[in-house]
Scaffold this motif. Sequence first.
Motif, PDB file in Angstrom:
ATOM      1  N   VAL A  12       0.836  -1.198   0.000  1.00 16.58           N
ATOM      2  CA  VAL A  12       0.000   0.000   0.000  1.00 16.58           C
ATOM      3  C   VAL A  12       0.871   1.248   0.000  1.00 16.58           C
ATOM      4  N   SER A  16       1.259   3.869  -3.054  1.00 17.45           N
ATOM      5  CA  SER A  16       0.848   5.246  -2.782  1.00 17.45           C
ATOM      6  C   SER A  16       1.889   6.223  -3.296  1.00 17.45           C
ATOM      7  N   GLN A  17       3.156   5.949  -2.982  1.00 19.07           N
ATOM      8  CA  GLN A  17       4.233   6.839  -3.420  1.00 19.07           C
ATOM      9  C   GLN A  17       4.328   6.856  -4.939  1.00 19.07           C
ATOM     10  N   TYR A  19       2.047   6.081  -7.287  1.00 17.36           N
ATOM     11  CA  TYR A  19       0.899   6.640  -7.993  1.00 17.36           C
ATOM     12  C   TYR A  19       0.591   8.075  -7.585  1.00 17.36           C
ATOM     13  N   LEU A  20       1.238   8.555  -6.535  1.00 19.73           N
ATOM     14  CA  LEU A  20       1.095   9.965  -6.201  1.00 19.73           C
ATOM     15  C   LEU A  20       1.625  10.816  -7.353  1.00 19.73           C
ATOM     16  N   TRP A 144      -5.553  -0.176  -3.641  1.00 26.00           N
ATOM     17  CA  TRP A 144      -5.833   0.762  -2.545  1.00 26.00           C
ATOM     18  C   TRP A 144      -4.704   1.768  -2.391  1.00 26.00           C
ATOM     19  N   GLY A 145      -3.463   1.299  -2.586  1.00 23.81           N
ATOM     20  CA  GLY A 145      -2.346   2.224  -2.560  1.00 23.81           C
ATOM     21  C   GLY A 145      -2.450   3.261  -3.666  1.00 23.81           C
ATOM     22  N   ARG A 146      -2.936   2.837  -4.825  1.00 21.90           N
ATOM     23  CA  ARG A 146      -3.162   3.768  -5.927  1.00 21.90           C
ATOM     24  C   ARG A 146      -4.185   4.826  -5.537  1.00 21.90           C
ATOM     25  N   VAL A 148      -4.782   6.028  -2.485  1.00 21.49           N
ATOM     26  CA  VAL A 148      -4.149   7.007  -1.597  1.00 21.49           C
ATOM     27  C   VAL A 148      -3.285   7.961  -2.413  1.00 21.49           C
ATOM     28  N   GLY A 149      -2.519   7.409  -3.344  1.00 21.44           N
ATOM     29  CA  GLY A 149      -1.689   8.246  -4.200  1.00 21.44           C
ATOM     30  C   GLY A 149      -2.508   9.186  -5.061  1.00 21.44           C
ATOM     31  N   HIS A 150      -3.653   8.685  -5.550  1.00 20.80           N
ATOM     32  CA  HIS A 150      -4.504   9.521  -6.400  1.00 20.80           C
ATOM     33  C   HIS A 150      -5.112  10.670  -5.605  1.00 20.80           C
ATOM     34  N   PHE A 180       7.859   9.294   2.107  1.00 18.24           N
ATOM     35  CA  PHE A 180       7.428   7.965   1.662  1.00 18.24           C
ATOM     36  C   PHE A 180       8.620   7.070   1.356  1.00 18.24           C
TER      37      PHE A 180
END
Length: 410
Positions: A12, A16-17, A19-20, A144-146, A148-150, A180
């Motif tokens: 995750v 997140s990092q 896809y941010l 789900w990590g995507r 958070v990044g989005h 991150f």
Amino acid sequence: MGSRYMPHIGMVALASQQYLAIAFIYSAIPVILRGNGASLELVGLYSTVFFAFTINFLWAPVVDRWSLNRLGLRRSWILLTQVATTTVLAAMAFLNPKTDFVAIFLVSLALATIAATQRIATLGYIAEALDSGERPLGAALLGWGRVVGHVIGGAVCLQLIEIVGWRPALLGLAVLLAVFAGWVFAIPEPLLCKDRWRSPLRLSIFAILRNNSLWTTAALIAPGVIGVAVAFATMQLRLVDLGFAAADIGWIAALSNVVTYTIIAPLTSAILARMAPQRGLIWGCAVLAIGFGALAIIDRYIGVRVSAVGSVGFVFAALAVQHVTFTNWFLGLARPGKAGTDVTFLTSAMSAFALVGFAPSGFIAARLGYGVTLIVPGLGYALSAVLAAALLRQSDTAAPEEELMIGRTH
């Protein structure tokens, strides 16, 4: 218990990092460009910065075999790309989005290239850290990590740009990316990689070119990916044309992403766990084809603003189903020791098909209307479902014949 679930938490955080930065490119910048008067055609062409994702399989064997330091094969590449992303984003902060279009395009291309490289290492990590029964869950966690990044790269960044301006917002985002990056020290290196960190570099591009299953899979997913790319590239531009504020557009997309990946992605993961990956592929494409067909019909009979917002939610739901379904299928096809390369080749093929949809999306919306952009993905997913069903039927027919041949040899 903590160490057992550390890889899951790490997925995750890493997604997140990664896809941010990606979300900033595909969600924030197009809205800013369109809000500053850029044409639909120009914004549509800007999406070609993701070209790096179509060719990253060319250097995937390097990432799969060559460790950079004692952190290990996967973690060393992840750390390098995280640091590089932070640096490039900080450099972009000193450009002017109103006048430096070419420079922003080139820096965005560099940012996408770094993210594409990180995805090789991340996908390889997932394939080797999880067993086959955990992969649907891994795909959902990656999704789900995507999300958070989005949310951060899209909605939060757009909000910050409105409040404090372009440069402070991007510098703040760069600092967050640096934070991150520290997560890579908290996750364990997959056991399969620990003995390979000094392995000699062995390129396997020609092995990919000879792998018929990879090419067949790429061909059957093409129609669906191309179709949904047309809808994805234009859904937020429609909101801009209807007068929605940039920050509002960012939050509409972010909340849609959160809801769909909180509900749709886990539900899809649970369903896929009960069926073979290829049958799950057929199921997912068929459901999406029916859904987009219904959405295109409904779009003509409800208010345009309600329809536009609803379309954003449905497109993200479609991407959630596609992400979990396709990733689960890809991970199952990966060869031992070459997971990053094989899965990256398939995700590269997806990116290439997405570019085919991105490039003309603005022209389709400008010439034929936004409603047509909802019809195209329905047709694409329907064709992908038919192709996947034909492939499954061919496999079921070939299996008894192979068993018969084996029986005769004995």
